[in-house]
Design a protein around this motif. Sequence first.
Motif, short mmCIF file in Angstrom:
data_model
loop_
_atom_site.label_atom_id
_atom_site.label_comp_id
_atom_site.label_asym_id
_atom_site.label_seq_id
_atom_site.Cartn_x
_atom_site.Cartn_y
_atom_site.Cartn_z
N PHE A 1 5.18 -9.13 1.63
CA PHE A 1 5.70 -10.03 2.67
C PHE A 1 6.24 -11.31 2.04
O PHE A 1 7.29 -11.83 2.45
N THR B 1 0.51 -8.90 1.75
CA THR B 1 0.82 -10.31 1.54
C THR B 1 1.77 -10.47 0.36
O THR B 1 2.68 -11.32 0.40
N LEU C 1 -2.06 -9.19 8.41
CA LEU C 1 -0.76 -9.83 8.25
C LEU C 1 -0.50 -10.81 9.39
O LEU C 1 0.06 -11.90 9.18
#
Length: 483
Positions: free
Chosen positions: A375, A372, A220
């Motif tokens: 996020f 991902t 990340l």
Amino acid sequence: MDTIPSLNTLRSIKTTKNIGETFEGFKKGDDLDQPLSPMARLFHEPGSNVYIIGIMGLKTKIRPNVFKENLVHTFLKNRRFSSLQVMDKETGSMKWIPTHVNIDDHVIVPKLDPNINSPDKFVEDFISNLSRSHIDNIKPLWDLHILDIKTSEAEGTCVFRFHHSLGDGVSLMNLLLACTRKVSDPEALPTLPGNNKLGVAKVASLWSTLGVIWNSFLALLMFVWTALFLEDTRTPMKGSKGVEHRARRFVVRSVSLDDIKMVKRAMNVSLNDVVLGITQAGFYRYLQGRYSNENADIPDNMRFRATFFFNLRPTTRIDDFTDTDSVGTWGNKIGYSLLPFKICFKKDPLDYVVDANTTMKHRKASLEPLFTYLFTKLLMILFGIKVVGKVNHKVFFNTTLWFSNVPGPQEEITFFGHKVAYIAPSCYGQPNALMIHVVSYMDKVTFIISADEETIPDPHKLCNDLEESLRDIKASAQNRIVK
């Protein structure tokens, strides 16, 4: 090279609140407006405005009327394929608005000269020209082009085009395969290899759990750095600014699945590891040729990464294509990983497979694709679609290519009664000069190249290099077995 028109040209369409007054056949007073999901809306942002292309070669002459009749009873039962995507001028939000679909507006059958010179190049040029344009939003955002001309691989070619807001590659492949049947059993749907969620790590102890969390955190962090400043090394395969607005060249090359399986067994790795090893070896061969033409050497320790896409759905089974509300079936449910490629000379070609296996083991011990995805959704909630669109564009542009693979049918299939020779999905509109898509079908594995010709003027050469790399890797594996 001419650039395609801007793909972000959605304009507002006047509708009324009373759907019954606007669309015949709906109950008067029904409020059938459904908002686009945030992920679907994202695909209308500059740099994320992507179209999915599905090329299908058929072994028999195409009967357009059969296609049209069946599409009415399959595609049009799904509201995503029978609805407009309408933008509200005041709020900027978008909704699905049911509409009546004239199938002739979506199925295009150009009149072709059966004696045309080089049919293969004609079909390739035709598909490339599609990538110069977009579908007008006055109709649902999909179409089908039927090319009734014999090529070296097929008697006719179908080219499906879908805006990515309709769904991701897995859901759209699911839609196409739900329209197919096994040749051996005309009543049965095809079967797909594997049935597990992709990209999600399996943990067995506290230590491995901590390792997964740490790997996911580092991944990340790399994602954030890439969004801010970390760009891949400039190579002859790295696209320049504005690449998403240029036309693409689509090249299809099939290799033997048995050859890949033989390497898999010899190395005790996965099929995906072998495919990635072939790709890395092919990239080195291709870049070596490009740098040699410029009397230069390949840079040492270059940063060369792929945005590697993962399906986040629970299974890979074929679901009912008419059910847009089925959990896990529709929408854009994909995560991605930033996958480093090692572009260097290997004395033993099998070392490319070893490197790919090591890289994928590290990625599998991580929740990067899920992180991902989540996020991106968090950024969307906090900062809105515009910011996420810019972040996605920066991440994709700062890497070198997109890479994706989708498992295809294990047996021969028919599509609306036509035997299928090959299936070749790909994309255009992405801010990379190159996409490699890999799909299996029967006894073949097909590499589909989507290339910006300004950056990669010789995509057929890249296909040759991939094929040569498989031969070298296979020969090395055979020598290992003999020893």
